[in-house]
Design an enzyme around this catalytic site. Structure first.
Site, PDB file in Angstrom:
ATOM      1  N   CYS A  54       0.842  -1.203   0.000  1.00 21.74           N
ATOM      2  CA  CYS A  54       0.000   0.000   0.000  1.00 21.74           C
ATOM      3  C   CYS A  54       0.883   1.261   0.000  1.00 21.74           C
ATOM      4  O   CYS A  54       1.512   1.541  -1.011  1.00 21.74           O
ATOM      5  CB  CYS A  54      -0.995  -0.046   1.152  1.00 21.74           C
ATOM      6  SG  CYS A  54      -2.475   0.916   0.771  1.00 21.74           S
ATOM      7  N   LEU A  55       1.009   1.978   1.119  1.00 18.32           N
ATOM      8  CA  LEU A  55       1.896   3.133   1.107  1.00 18.32           C
ATOM      9  C   LEU A  55       3.315   2.704   0.694  1.00 18.32           C
ATOM     10  O   LEU A  55       4.027   3.454   0.021  1.00 18.32           O
ATOM     11  CB  LEU A  55       1.927   3.803   2.492  1.00 18.32           C
ATOM     12  CG  LEU A  55       2.732   5.091   2.571  1.00 18.32           C
ATOM     13  CD1 LEU A  55       2.065   6.213   1.782  1.00 18.32           C
ATOM     14  CD2 LEU A  55       2.927   5.549   4.019  1.00 18.32           C
ATOM     15  N   HIS A  72      -3.760  -5.034   0.578  1.00 23.05           N
ATOM     16  CA  HIS A  72      -3.204  -5.570   1.830  1.00 23.05           C
ATOM     17  C   HIS A  72      -3.295  -7.090   1.848  1.00 23.05           C
ATOM     18  O   HIS A  72      -4.237  -7.644   2.422  1.00 23.05           O
ATOM     19  CB  HIS A  72      -3.945  -4.983   3.030  1.00 23.05           C
ATOM     20  CG  HIS A  72      -3.664  -3.537   3.248  1.00 23.05           C
ATOM     21  ND1 HIS A  72      -2.572  -3.100   3.970  1.00 23.05           N
ATOM     22  CD2 HIS A  72      -4.298  -2.428   2.816  1.00 23.05           C
ATOM     23  CE1 HIS A  72      -2.561  -1.781   3.986  1.00 23.05           C
ATOM     24  NE2 HIS A  72      -3.589  -1.342   3.290  1.00 23.05           N
ATOM     25  N   GLU A 119      -1.743  -9.148   3.571  1.00 23.70           N
ATOM     26  CA  GLU A 119      -1.617  -9.717   4.933  1.00 23.70           C
ATOM     27  C   GLU A 119      -2.971 -10.024   5.558  1.00 23.70           C
ATOM     28  O   GLU A 119      -3.068 -10.860   6.445  1.00 23.70           O
ATOM     29  CB  GLU A 119      -0.802  -8.770   5.833  1.00 23.70           C
ATOM     30  CG  GLU A 119      -1.474  -7.463   6.243  1.00 23.70           C
ATOM     31  CD  GLU A 119      -1.306  -6.319   5.245  1.00 23.70           C
ATOM     32  OE1 GLU A 119      -1.062  -6.603   4.042  1.00 23.70           O
ATOM     33  OE2 GLU A 119      -1.436  -5.153   5.662  1.00 23.70           O
TER      34      GLU A 119
HETATM   35  N1  GLN Z   1      -1.959   6.659   2.803  1.00 23.23           N
HETATM   36  C1  GLN Z   1      -2.034   5.910   1.590  1.00 23.23           C
HETATM   37  C2  GLN Z   1      -3.371   6.075   0.902  1.00 23.23           C
HETATM   38  O1  GLN Z   1      -4.335   6.488   1.487  1.00 23.23           O
HETATM   39  C3  GLN Z   1      -1.761   4.445   1.828  1.00 23.23           C
HETATM   40  C4  GLN Z   1      -2.798   3.789   2.670  1.00 23.23           C
HETATM   41  C5  GLN Z   1      -2.318   2.486   3.247  1.00 23.23           C
HETATM   42  O2  GLN Z   1      -1.133   2.192   3.251  1.00 23.23           O
HETATM   43  N2  GLN Z   1      -3.250   1.700   3.752  1.00 23.23           N
HETATM   44  O3  GLN Z   1      -3.474   5.769  -0.269  1.00 23.23           O
END
Ligand code: GLN
Length: 543
Positions: A381-382, A515, A517
């Site tokens: 994700c991030l 995600h 996980e």
């Molecule tokens: N902050 C980032 C977004 O909103 C990633 C979110 C996350 O890692 N769950 O896209």
């Protein structure tokens, strides 16, 4: 009709009520019963989505897009049953529904009260969508005596009458502390806790007693006598060496037998615990070990990355190795020139999900280290977004590459997603909107390039994974990023949203917008985690 097991906690919090509920459900499954587990959270947030991970641990996301308590993650990992929105409710959600109905005039002039309106709403919630299962386990968050849990206690008291005695059972988890000065375990807190419960009209059928030392039979008999339960329904629960040993331990102490006895169900046949025996064998007899550096922001509290931690362990189980996790504070890497010294001993680097700018330069520096040194890298994700910004800045020559999450930028390699298709139709968002429940949430399909690394890891070209994000890699930058070696190997089915990136010329470099996980199980490790740990194992043989 489903039978109900209501689980409450006493004396102190953090005794492992969620783990106990998940283990009991797993034991019932091992006896051939189908289960659902539900969590009732007494706090006033509508859901935990807006709560800091430091306050409440990770937010667990279901396929149907609910942002829920992390205990639902335990439930899924132990039972394999996918949780739904209807498995987690908070006081905040109950009240916001009731107040909306009151404003609409649905109560036709009645005075709206905790009893019966709030308690009825709790009971409706407990009983919804449960026709297809044998047992529903309802865990009440918090500790007996909390002001905010009273409506839930009252609702389950009433439910026992509504459902009938043979269809319901109360399990209470308490603490039996060891007092070193006296050299004794003390049963008094348990007695008081049960007294508080009976004052609310709830007589527990089974008492689960967390203790640091074995509970002598004399204490078991004393608790039974004072708390009005049968001695074989007093279940000692000692700390376990691994959470995956907990179901076996509870079975050895008689938890499933005591609960089924409360329903007058015969327990002559032994459950099939082979699944758990195999997991424990893998946990306790690893054939090697690897060390993974997780470079994140909420590293001070392990619960903030609960599912990630478990998924890494599962990746280890798949490869029969122990996974050591080094939680590294990304912020320290921003000013610290010793980043290489800290990451060099790692056999794999993982940058997890997160929110906000703090620590982001440290994450980007970690991606660079893993890319340049050929160390297995997993961005989630991030973490995937940071991998794209790193590739843009340091390979594709887009020096100002950034994300609009951190403020205005002229190179928005990552930007706010303003439109996407969901099963319910077109979703639209704009900057400055509500924060709660408005991300791209839940299961979405992705289409993989069949010739890619991830295509072969999944062994499929159509996948579905859970999402929780507001920003997305900007597909306009696909060309320069791919020229820089970062292949867009998974996209949303309409081809607009990048879901996976990878570096084919690197030993193992994968970034995913979702995600993974959240879907990993000890008996069914997620393929990406199994593959990442396998790559880390190969790396450990090089260094
Ligand atoms: N902050 C980032 C977004 O909103 C990633 C979110 C996350 O890692 N769950 O896209």
């Amino acid at each position: 009709m489903a039978r109900y097991i209501f689980i409450t906690g006493g004396v102190v919090s953090s005794l492992g009520k969620g783990l106990m509920a998940a283990s009991l459900a797993a034991l019932l499954q091992a006896r051939g019963y189908s289960v659902r587990i539900r969590k009732f959270d007494p706090y006033l947030n509508v859901d935990p989505g807006t709560m800091s991970p430091y306050q409440h641990g990770e937010v667990y996301v279901t396929d149907d897009g609910a942002e829920t308590d992390l205990d639902l993650g335990h439930y899924e990992r132990f039972t394999g049953v996918s949780s739904r929105q209807s498995d987690n409710v908070t006081s905040g959600r109950i009240y916001s529904n009731i107040i909306a109905r009151e404003r609409r005039g649905d109560y036709l002039g009645a005075t709206v009260q905790v009893i019966p309106h709030v308690t009825d709403a709790i009971k409706d919630f407990a009983r919804a969508e449960t026709d297809d299962v044998d047992f529903v386990l309802c865990e009440i968050g918090g500790t007996v005596g909390d002001i905010e849990s009273l409506p839930f206690m009252e609702a389950i008291r009433q439910l026992r009458n509504d459902l009938g005695r043979d269809n319901s059972c109360f399990v209470h988890l308490t603490l039996v502390p060891y007092i070193a000065a006296a050299g004794e375990l003390k049963t008094k807190p348990t007695q008081h806790s049960v007294r508080d419960l009976t004052a609310l009209g709830i007589q527990p059928d089974v008492l689960v007693c967390r203790c640091e030392r074995p509970l002598p039979d004399s204490d078991r008999a004393k608790i039974a006598l004072f708390c009005n339960v049968r001695p074989d329904a007093v279940i000692p629960a000692l700390d376990a060496s691994s959470i995956y040993r907990v179901p076996l331990q509870y079975h050895a102490e008689g938890l499933d037998r005591a609960v089924l006895a409360a329903f007058r169900i015969d327990t002559a046949d032994a459950p099939d615990l082979s699944r758990w025996d195999d997991i424990v064998d893998r946990v306790e007899n690893p054939e090697g070990e690897v060390t993974i550096g997780v470079v994140g922001k909420y590293v001070g509290l392990q619960d903030a990355y609960k599912s990630l931690h478990e998924a890494l362990v599962h990746g280890g189980l798949a490869n029969r190795v122990k996974v050591n996790i080094n939680w590294l504070d990304a912020e320290l890497f921003e000013s610290d020139a010793s980043i290489a010294a800290q990451l060099e001993p790692m056999h794999g680097v993982l940058v997890p999900g997160g929110f906000g700018e703090r620590g982001s330069e440290g994450k980007i520096a970690s991606v660079r280290f893993a890319r340049e040194r050929g160390v297995p890298f997993f961005g989630i994700c991030l973490g995937m977004q940071m991998a794209c910004i790193e590739g843009a800045r340091n390979v594709a020559g887009i020096a100002n590459a950034s994300t609009t999450e951190f403020g205005p930028t002229d190179e928005p390699v990552v930007g706010l997603i303003t439109e996407w298709m969901s099963a319910e139709g077109l979703q639209t968002r704009e900057a400055g909107g509500d924060m709660g429940g408005t991300m791209r949430l839940g299961a979405y399909p992705a289409r993989l390039d069949g010739n890619s690394v991830v295509g072969s890891i999944y062994g499929a070209t159509e996948i579905s994974e859970r999402h929780r994000h507001r920003y997305e890699v900007n597909a306009h930058y696909r060309e320069p990023l791919e020229k820089g070696g970062l292949l867009f190997s998974g996209m949303s089915p309409d081809g607009t949203l990048p879901e996976i990136v990878e570096r084919p010329d690197h030993p193992w470099f994968v970034g995913v917008q979702f995600h993974p996980e959240l879907k990993s199980k000890p008996f069914d490790p997620h393929p990406l985690f199994a593959s990442f740990i396998k790559a880390a194992l190969a790396q450990s043989r090089l260094v």
